[in-house]
Design a protein around this motif. Sequence first.
Motif, PDB file in Angstrom:
ATOM      1  N   LEU A  93       0.795  -1.232   0.000  1.00 13.77           N
ATOM      2  CA  LEU A  93       0.000   0.000   0.000  1.00 13.77           C
ATOM      3  C   LEU A  93       0.828   1.283   0.000  1.00 13.77           C
ATOM      4  O   LEU A  93       0.259   2.371   0.053  1.00 13.77           O
ATOM      5  CB  LEU A  93      -0.938   0.011   1.211  1.00 13.77           C
ATOM      6  CG  LEU A  93      -2.018  -1.071   1.220  1.00 13.77           C
ATOM      7  CD1 LEU A  93      -2.685  -1.129   2.596  1.00 13.77           C
ATOM      8  CD2 LEU A  93      -3.040  -0.821   0.138  1.00 13.77           C
ATOM      9  N   ALA A  94       2.152   1.172  -0.059  1.00 11.87           N
ATOM     10  CA  ALA A  94       2.992   2.362   0.062  1.00 11.87           C
ATOM     11  C   ALA A  94       2.700   3.384  -1.038  1.00 11.87           C
ATOM     12  O   ALA A  94       2.528   4.582  -0.763  1.00 11.87           O
ATOM     13  CB  ALA A  94       4.472   1.960   0.021  1.00 11.87           C
ATOM     14  N   ALA A  95       2.654   2.945  -2.284  1.00 13.02           N
ATOM     15  CA  ALA A  95       2.397   3.871  -3.392  1.00 13.02           C
ATOM     16  C   ALA A  95       0.987   4.446  -3.300  1.00 13.02           C
ATOM     17  O   ALA A  95       0.768   5.635  -3.560  1.00 13.02           O
ATOM     18  CB  ALA A  95       2.601   3.162  -4.731  1.00 13.02           C
ATOM     19  N   ILE A  96       0.032   3.624  -2.935  1.00 10.02           N
ATOM     20  CA  ILE A  96      -1.357   4.089  -2.816  1.00 10.02           C
ATOM     21  C   ILE A  96      -1.462   5.173  -1.749  1.00 10.02           C
ATOM     22  O   ILE A  96      -2.130   6.195  -1.946  1.00 10.02           O
ATOM     23  CB  ILE A  96      -2.283   2.899  -2.512  1.00 10.02           C
ATOM     24  CG1 ILE A  96      -2.412   2.029  -3.776  1.00 10.02           C
ATOM     25  CG2 ILE A  96      -3.659   3.371  -2.032  1.00 10.02           C
ATOM     26  CD1 ILE A  96      -3.201   0.751  -3.579  1.00 10.02           C
ATOM     27  N   ARG A  97      -0.787   4.979  -0.611  1.00  8.53           N
ATOM     28  CA  ARG A  97      -0.810   6.003   0.441  1.00  8.53           C
ATOM     29  C   ARG A  97      -0.246   7.328  -0.069  1.00  8.53           C
ATOM     30  O   ARG A  97      -0.808   8.400   0.182  1.00  8.53           O
ATOM     31  CB  ARG A  97      -0.017   5.536   1.658  1.00  8.53           C
ATOM     32  CG  ARG A  97      -0.645   4.392   2.431  1.00  8.53           C
ATOM     33  CD  ARG A  97       0.069   4.198   3.760  1.00  8.53           C
ATOM     34  NE  ARG A  97      -0.335   2.950   4.395  1.00  8.53           N
ATOM     35  CZ  ARG A  97       0.336   1.808   4.294  1.00  8.53           C
ATOM     36  NH1 ARG A  97       1.466   1.762   3.599  1.00  8.53           N
ATOM     37  NH2 ARG A  97      -0.101   0.715   4.883  1.00  8.53           N
ATOM     38  N   ASP A  98       0.872   7.249  -0.788  1.00 12.70           N
ATOM     39  CA  ASP A  98       1.495   8.475  -1.308  1.00 12.70           C
ATOM     40  C   ASP A  98       0.576   9.179  -2.299  1.00 12.70           C
ATOM     41  O   ASP A  98       0.428  10.410  -2.256  1.00 12.70           O
ATOM     42  CB  ASP A  98       2.823   8.136  -2.004  1.00 12.70           C
ATOM     43  CG  ASP A  98       3.914   7.722  -1.029  1.00 12.70           C
ATOM     44  OD1 ASP A  98       3.739   7.940   0.193  1.00 12.70           O
ATOM     45  OD2 ASP A  98       4.939   7.186  -1.491  1.00 12.70           O
ATOM     46  N   ILE A  99      -0.030   8.433  -3.190  1.00 18.40           N
ATOM     47  CA  ILE A  99      -0.901   9.028  -4.210  1.00 18.40           C
ATOM     48  C   ILE A  99      -2.123   9.677  -3.575  1.00 18.40           C
ATOM     49  O   ILE A  99      -2.502  10.799  -3.925  1.00 18.40           O
ATOM     50  CB  ILE A  99      -1.321   7.952  -5.233  1.00 18.40           C
ATOM     51  CG1 ILE A  99      -0.105   7.533  -6.065  1.00 18.40           C
ATOM     52  CG2 ILE A  99      -2.435   8.467  -6.143  1.00 18.40           C
ATOM     53  CD1 ILE A  99      -0.348   6.314  -6.937  1.00 18.40           C
ATOM     54  N   VAL A 100      -2.734   8.988  -2.627  1.00 17.88           N
ATOM     55  CA  VAL A 100      -3.935   9.534  -1.966  1.00 17.88           C
ATOM     56  C   VAL A 100      -3.577  10.761  -1.134  1.00 17.88           C
ATOM     57  O   VAL A 100      -4.282  11.777  -1.169  1.00 17.88           O
ATOM     58  CB  VAL A 100      -4.597   8.461  -1.083  1.00 17.88           C
ATOM     59  CG1 VAL A 100      -5.731   9.075  -0.258  1.00 17.88           C
ATOM     60  CG2 VAL A 100      -5.134   7.317  -1.944  1.00 17.88           C
ATOM     61  N   ARG A 101      -2.482  10.693  -0.407  1.00 17.11           N
ATOM     62  CA  ARG A 101      -2.078  11.797   0.468  1.00 17.11           C
ATOM     63  C   ARG A 101      -1.909  13.099  -0.306  1.00 17.11           C
ATOM     64  O   ARG A 101      -2.341  14.172   0.154  1.00 17.11           O
ATOM     65  CB  ARG A 101      -0.771  11.440   1.162  1.00 17.11           C
ATOM     66  CG  ARG A 101      -0.230  12.511   2.116  1.00 17.11           C
ATOM     67  CD  ARG A 101       1.207  12.237   2.469  1.00 17.11           C
ATOM     68  NE  ARG A 101       2.067  12.330   1.291  1.00 17.11           N
ATOM     69  CZ  ARG A 101       3.097  11.501   1.065  1.00 17.11           C
ATOM     70  NH1 ARG A 101       3.400  10.532   1.915  1.00 17.11           N
ATOM     71  NH2 ARG A 101       3.834  11.662  -0.029  1.00 17.11           N
ATOM     72  N   ASP A 102      -1.284  13.033  -1.472  1.00 12.80           N
ATOM     73  CA  ASP A 102      -0.967  14.244  -2.222  1.00 12.80           C
ATOM     74  C   ASP A 102      -2.010  14.610  -3.275  1.00 12.80           C
ATOM     75  O   ASP A 102      -1.906  15.666  -3.904  1.00 12.80           O
ATOM     76  CB  ASP A 102       0.395  14.084  -2.904  1.00 12.80           C
ATOM     77  CG  ASP A 102       1.531  13.945  -1.894  1.00 12.80           C
ATOM     78  OD1 ASP A 102       1.363  14.435  -0.759  1.00 12.80           O
ATOM     79  OD2 ASP A 102       2.564  13.337  -2.242  1.00 12.80           O
ATOM     80  N   ALA A 103      -3.015  13.769  -3.449  1.00  9.62           N
ATOM     81  CA  ALA A 103      -4.020  14.027  -4.483  1.00  9.62           C
ATOM     82  C   ALA A 103      -4.795  15.325  -4.273  1.00  9.62           C
ATOM     83  O   ALA A 103      -5.049  16.049  -5.249  1.00  9.62           O
ATOM     84  CB  ALA A 103      -4.983  12.844  -4.577  1.00  9.62           C
ATOM     85  N   PRO A 104      -5.210  15.675  -3.037  1.00  8.51           N
ATOM     86  CA  PRO A 104      -6.005  16.900  -2.869  1.00  8.51           C
ATOM     87  C   PRO A 104      -5.338  18.153  -3.431  1.00  8.51           C
ATOM     88  O   PRO A 104      -6.034  19.056  -3.914  1.00  8.51           O
ATOM     89  CB  PRO A 104      -6.182  16.986  -1.347  1.00  8.51           C
ATOM     90  CG  PRO A 104      -6.170  15.559  -0.896  1.00  8.51           C
ATOM     91  CD  PRO A 104      -5.135  14.913  -1.765  1.00  8.51           C
ATOM     92  N   ALA A 105      -4.021  18.216  -3.390  1.00  3.59           N
ATOM     93  CA  ALA A 105      -3.322  19.385  -3.917  1.00  3.59           C
ATOM     94  C   ALA A 105      -3.325  19.427  -5.437  1.00  3.59           C
ATOM     95  O   ALA A 105      -2.940  20.443  -6.033  1.00  3.59           O
ATOM     96  CB  ALA A 105      -1.879  19.404  -3.410  1.00  3.59           C
ATOM     97  N   HIS A 106      -3.791  18.347  -6.070  1.00  4.01           N
ATOM     98  CA  HIS A 106      -3.749  18.263  -7.531  1.00  4.01           C
ATOM     99  C   HIS A 106      -5.116  17.974  -8.148  1.00  4.01           C
ATOM    100  O   HIS A 106      -5.194  17.587  -9.315  1.00  4.01           O
ATOM    101  CB  HIS A 106      -2.736  17.209  -7.960  1.00  4.01           C
ATOM    102  CG  HIS A 106      -1.332  17.561  -7.588  1.00  4.01           C
ATOM    103  ND1 HIS A 106      -0.540  18.399  -8.352  1.00  4.01           N
ATOM    104  CD2 HIS A 106      -0.590  17.225  -6.496  1.00  4.01           C
ATOM    105  CE1 HIS A 106       0.636  18.534  -7.758  1.00  4.01           C
ATOM    106  NE2 HIS A 106       0.630  17.833  -6.635  1.00  4.01           N
ATOM    107  N   LEU A 107      -6.163  18.170  -7.359  1.00  6.34           N
ATOM    108  CA  LEU A 107      -7.515  17.981  -7.870  1.00  6.34           C
ATOM    109  C   LEU A 107      -8.270  19.297  -7.849  1.00  6.34           C
ATOM    110  O   LEU A 107      -8.217  20.047  -6.864  1.00  6.34           O
ATOM    111  CB  LEU A 107      -8.278  16.945  -7.038  1.00  6.34           C
ATOM    112  CG  LEU A 107      -7.916  15.478  -7.293  1.00  6.34           C
ATOM    113  CD1 LEU A 107      -8.529  14.594  -6.202  1.00  6.34           C
ATOM    114  CD2 LEU A 107      -8.386  15.031  -8.673  1.00  6.34           C
ATOM    115  N   ARG A 108      -8.979  19.587  -8.921  1.00  8.46           N
ATOM    116  CA  ARG A 108      -9.877  20.726  -8.930  1.00  8.46           C
ATOM    117  C   ARG A 108     -11.044  20.438  -7.993  1.00  8.46           C
ATOM    118  O   ARG A 108     -11.312  19.276  -7.666  1.00  8.46           O
ATOM    119  CB  ARG A 108     -10.398  20.959 -10.351  1.00  8.46           C
ATOM    120  CG  ARG A 108      -9.364  21.615 -11.275  1.00  8.46           C
ATOM    121  CD  ARG A 108      -9.829  21.635 -12.706  1.00  8.46           C
ATOM    122  NE  ARG A 108      -9.029  22.540 -13.520  1.00  8.46           N
ATOM    123  CZ  ARG A 108      -8.989  22.536 -14.841  1.00  8.46           C
ATOM    124  NH1 ARG A 108      -9.705  21.639 -15.513  1.00  8.46           N
ATOM    125  NH2 ARG A 108      -8.250  23.404 -15.501  1.00  8.46           N
TER     126      ARG A 108
END
Length: 275
Positions: free
Chosen positions: A210-225
């Motif tokens: 789950l390491a990559a999934i955690r990283d992607i989810v954690r930083d997603a809000p800064a890159h979503l409209r």
Amino acid sequence: MNLGDALQTAGLDRREARLLLAAASGIPEARFVAHPEHELDESSRSRFEALTARRKQGEPIAYLTGWREFYGLTLAVTPAVLIPRHESELLVERALERLAAQATQHACRVLDLGTGSGALALAIKRECPSARLYAVDASRPALAVARGNALRLRLDVDWREGHWYSAVPGACFDVIVSNPPYVALGDPHLAQGDLRFEPTAALIGGTDGLAAIRDIVRDAPAHLRPGGWLFLEHGYDQAVAVRACLQAADFEEIATWRDLAGHLRVSGGRFGGAR
């Protein structure tokens, strides 16, 4: 040796033998049935025998032929990329559903993280030509495969080299999709089937997968409209953990979808703003 004899003596599943014979000889599969008496030249026979030997050692058909079908596209693949699988088409469907529901004045922007062969980005772009597609991969050889596919299919995607969002600094998107590494280190499946030959960096997601999934989810809000969606492919037994990651990052309308085999395969959610 004629075509019929070559297939008969290959010692492989009939379908696999036909695929490899077509790759070795350049002869369409339909001719195998219509003209099994057609003689196979020596160079084609040698190539076919070499391919069948490699297949018997477990090498994936897609790497041996150099091609894989995905969402109606014929994609070139090499050992530098994961082999696109039908369950990943669920990510395309979820993304297209959200793009169709968008009621905005701007051109929709879609980001594919860990693009590999470019399968997700290219399928979405073909089905939604008005969307602006961005695709990221940390592997330069993988991006070379993806760019080659885009050129051949005449589909416009902005390819970026880098680690997840670092390749798109400051950019925001309406939809983010990803088929990240999600196999746990030491998982016995890594020593079985096609996975033995696929790039480990694209498969292993840390000790628990789950390491990559955690990283992607954690930083997603800064890159979503506002109101943007994130969709992630994951293992059949990871849905609860992935939904928990999404909830911790304040996503809403969190859900999981099953693939055609009935496995819980894709989870996603909406981040803030209007629907």
